[in-house]
Scaffold this motif. Sequence first.
Motif, mmCIF file in Angstrom:
data_model
loop_
_atom_site.group_PDB
_atom_site.id
_atom_site.type_symbol
_atom_site.label_atom_id
_atom_site.label_comp_id
_atom_site.label_asym_id
_atom_site.label_seq_id
_atom_site.Cartn_x
_atom_site.Cartn_y
_atom_site.Cartn_z
ATOM 1 N N LYS A 488 0.836 -1.189 0.000
ATOM 2 C CA LYS A 488 0.000 0.000 0.000
ATOM 3 C C LYS A 488 0.877 1.247 0.000
ATOM 4 N N GLU A 489 0.429 2.262 -0.746
ATOM 5 C CA GLU A 489 1.204 3.505 -0.792
ATOM 6 C C GLU A 489 1.126 4.255 0.529
ATOM 7 N N VAL A 490 -0.013 4.177 1.202
ATOM 8 C CA VAL A 490 -0.179 4.864 2.494
ATOM 9 C C VAL A 490 -0.611 3.830 3.523
ATOM 10 N N ILE A 491 0.171 3.684 4.597
ATOM 11 C CA ILE A 491 -0.147 2.755 5.685
ATOM 12 C C ILE A 491 -0.256 3.567 6.971
ATOM 13 N N ILE A 492 -1.438 3.656 7.513
ATOM 14 C CA ILE A 492 -1.664 4.445 8.733
ATOM 15 C C ILE A 492 -1.310 3.638 9.971
ATOM 16 N N GLU A 493 -1.684 2.384 9.973
ATOM 17 C CA GLU A 493 -1.459 1.533 11.151
ATOM 18 C C GLU A 493 -1.017 0.152 10.702
ATOM 19 N N ASP A 494 0.009 -0.376 11.390
ATOM 20 C CA ASP A 494 0.498 -1.713 11.077
ATOM 21 C C ASP A 494 -0.508 -2.763 11.538
ATOM 22 N N PRO A 495 -0.510 -3.927 10.886
ATOM 23 C CA PRO A 495 -1.441 -5.002 11.291
ATOM 24 C C PRO A 495 -1.094 -5.557 12.665
ATOM 25 N N ASP A 496 -2.068 -6.165 13.305
ATOM 26 C CA ASP A 496 -1.869 -6.818 14.606
ATOM 27 C C ASP A 496 -1.315 -8.216 14.352
ATOM 28 N N TYR A 497 0.027 -8.336 14.388
ATOM 29 C CA TYR A 497 0.669 -9.594 14.051
ATOM 30 C C TYR A 497 0.339 -10.706 15.044
ATOM 31 N N VAL A 498 0.161 -10.343 16.319
ATOM 32 C CA VAL A 498 -0.129 -11.362 17.342
ATOM 33 C C VAL A 498 -1.477 -12.026 17.057
ATOM 34 N N GLU A 499 -2.485 -11.213 16.818
ATOM 35 C CA GLU A 499 -3.812 -11.758 16.542
ATOM 36 C C GLU A 499 -3.827 -12.544 15.242
ATOM 37 N N ASP A 500 -3.144 -12.010 14.221
ATOM 38 C CA ASP A 500 -3.106 -12.712 12.929
ATOM 39 C C ASP A 500 -2.386 -14.052 13.064
ATOM 40 N N ALA A 501 -1.308 -14.112 13.868
ATOM 41 C CA ALA A 501 -0.593 -15.380 14.060
ATOM 42 C C ALA A 501 -1.478 -16.393 14.762
ATOM 43 N N GLN A 502 -2.272 -15.934 15.711
ATOM 44 C CA GLN A 502 -3.181 -16.849 16.402
ATOM 45 C C GLN A 502 -4.245 -17.399 15.454
ATOM 46 N N VAL A 503 -4.750 -16.532 14.576
ATOM 47 C CA VAL A 503 -5.778 -16.987 13.629
ATOM 48 C C VAL A 503 -5.178 -17.981 12.642
ATOM 49 N N LEU A 504 -3.961 -17.716 12.158
ATOM 50 C CA LEU A 504 -3.330 -18.630 11.213
ATOM 51 C C LEU A 504 -3.051 -19.986 11.856
ATOM 52 N N THR A 505 -2.657 -19.959 13.135
ATOM 53 C CA THR A 505 -2.429 -21.220 13.843
ATOM 54 C C THR A 505 -3.732 -22.001 13.983
ATOM 55 N N ARG A 506 -4.815 -21.293 14.296
ATOM 56 C CA ARG A 506 -6.110 -21.959 14.425
ATOM 57 C C ARG A 506 -6.572 -22.512 13.065
ATOM 58 N N ILE A 507 -6.304 -21.772 11.977
ATOM 59 C CA ILE A 507 -6.683 -22.246 10.630
ATOM 60 C C ILE A 507 -5.926 -23.527 10.293
ATOM 61 N N SER A 508 -4.653 -23.580 10.638
ATOM 62 C CA SER A 508 -3.873 -24.794 10.363
ATOM 63 C C SER A 508 -4.427 -25.985 11.121
ATOM 64 N N GLU A 509 -4.853 -25.773 12.381
ATOM 65 C CA GLU A 509 -5.448 -26.856 13.157
ATOM 66 C C GLU A 509 -6.767 -27.321 12.524
ATOM 67 N N GLU A 510 -7.571 -26.360 12.090
ATOM 68 C CA GLU A 510 -8.853 -26.727 11.467
ATOM 69 C C GLU A 510 -8.624 -27.503 10.173
ATOM 70 N N ILE A 511 -7.606 -27.133 9.421
ATOM 71 C CA ILE A 511 -7.319 -27.836 8.173
ATOM 72 C C ILE A 511 -6.896 -29.278 8.459
ATOM 73 N N ARG A 512 -6.082 -29.498 9.511
ATOM 74 C CA ARG A 512 -5.648 -30.855 9.839
ATOM 75 C C ARG A 512 -6.837 -31.706 10.269
ATOM 76 N N HIS A 513 -7.704 -31.143 11.093
ATOM 77 C CA HIS A 513 -8.899 -31.893 11.491
ATOM 78 C C HIS A 513 -9.801 -32.193 10.294
ATOM 79 N N TYR A 514 -9.915 -31.236 9.386
ATOM 80 C CA TYR A 514 -10.795 -31.419 8.225
ATOM 81 C C TYR A 514 -10.264 -32.510 7.306
ATOM 82 N N THR A 515 -8.990 -32.487 7.020
ATOM 83 C CA THR A 515 -8.405 -33.496 6.123
ATOM 84 C C THR A 515 -8.468 -34.899 6.718
#
Length: 635
Positions: A488-515
């Motif tokens: 992005k050309e203009v970034i006002i606020e950086d993303p919340d990396y902690v929350e995003d990492a938690q969501v990605l970890t939860r997505i990986s767990e859901e994918i393993r259970h689904y498969t």
Amino acid sequence: MFRIRKLDLFVAKQFGVLFAGAFFICLFVLMMQFLWRYVDELIGKGLSLDVLAQFFWYMGLMLIPQALPLAILLSSLITYGNLGESSELTAIKAAGISLMQSMRSLIVITLMIAGVSFYFQDVIGPSTNKAFAQLLVSMKQKSPELEIPEGIFYDGIPNANIYVHRKNLDTGKLYGIMIYRQTGSYEDQAIILADSGMMQTTAEKKHLLLTLWSGEWFENMRSQELGGSAEVPYRRETFGSKRILLDFDSGFNLADAAEIGGRAVEKSERQILHDIDSIRLYNDSVGRQFYDEAKTYILNVPQLTKKDSVRLKTLSAQVKPQPDSIYEKLSDEKKLEVVKYAARAAQNVTNDLAMKSDYARWMNRQVRSHQIEAINKFTLSLSCVIFFFIGAPLGAIIRKGGLGVPVIISVVVFIVYYIFENSGMRMARDGNWTIWFGKLISTAVLSPLAVFFTYKANGDSTVLNMDAYRMMAMRMFGLRVKRNITRKEVIIEDPDYVEDAQVLTRISEEIRHYTEKHKLLRWPSPIKVFFRPGDDHAIAHISEELEMVIENLSYTRDKVILHQLNNYPVMATHAHTRPFERRWLNIVVGLFIPLGLFFYIRMLRFRVRLYRDLKAIEQTNVKILSQIKTKYYGI
């Protein structure tokens, strides 16, 4: 009250510039197409520049009414295509101005052009067609330039065919000359052979002087006393040098205009309506004369009274009638003469009726041609309005300007119009269709299209949105949609990396259970797919969470994370379970085996694709989580 607004002036200016350019382009294309019809007859005539200038001038004037509808279609399509592509049409609608309100200035201009088209056809067109026909006949009658080819017979000289074996361009000499000279009958034919010769045009350009060397002259000698052509004598002459004067008018003489007039295209609307009654009256008188002649010579039926009928009945009861009794009493020679006479009489009657039938058909065609031309002056003007209400709404729907898609659409619409118009005109002219049906069939086909496109464009329909059809085709055939996430050309606020990492970890767990729970690489039961309810909401939930994380992380300044975000696949959330969300649609598709087989194979493909997508998501999650932990947590 109608007031001229800045928007009307803006749209009219955009349309006017494009209309001027499109008009001259369409006129040029039509002139080239029209020119190819006569290029073989006019080439090599040695016409002067002023004659050619008149030819192209009259041709251009004749084709202006045909060029106006096509120019309106193309210019209106490009105008609203440009407005839609540059989002100006969106701004116009956001200001509370509907599509029809934005088109009102162009509607007035189009109506004015239609009026000009009718005036041109009714006032200028007749005299232009007459002058063009006069000039065209004169150009065809002009003698060609004297350019005799080698190795073939040349018939450009009146009453003579000349063959030249070889030419010397430096000296102008001709070698191996053979001339067939005719003056109208077999008795006057002559054959001239010469080893070489020269050709020159006289000073007044009315004759051709031919000088021959070392040749022979064979000529039939016409004799009035001899009766048969087989008895016509001939003379043979051998010469060392001989001069022959041939008629060859190389000048340009304008044909008589009085012998050309009378066609429907050379008359105004008032003249056509006036002449139709005269032509019909003349046709009726000729038809009555043909009928009287047929009753006198061909259909001659004797008039019998009541007494004649009674007497004939009495005689037929007493004596058995024998129609061929007189013929049977004749000798063989007389019988042959009678048969030949009857056959000759029948042939003469057949030829007479065929000639009169052709003449009657021609007279009927004259009436139809006048009626067609009278209607054509209105339909050709009306086509300007119809083409506008096709082009402008189409431009607003497709939202593509320039000379790409608009030109293609214009050509397709014009070809459809030309096919119906030309076919209807020919069928009506030949009497196969009625005049009104043949001339109005193109209008009847295009008018509903104009109403439909105008209605759809006024309601912001996407019926012709190519992007929507492209996305639907990609979804149907399982084609990939790639991500294109950039910094992005203009970034006002950086993303919340902690929350995003938690969501990605939860997505990986859901994918393993689904498969583990769903065996995607196994073939599901067709009964379960098409005839039992159920849907897979787990993948839709995983996709929603993943898209939220991708949207949040797209505001990062980390190039590694941005690169990894583009590796996430765009998942199809329902295609791996069943074709449609509605149960009855799935049942219908399942019962129709060919269609059901197609969707079943498609579903298997999407299951394999989903399996690969989930593996790719897991791998990308690992890389992004590693980058977040290393750079932002110092682990």
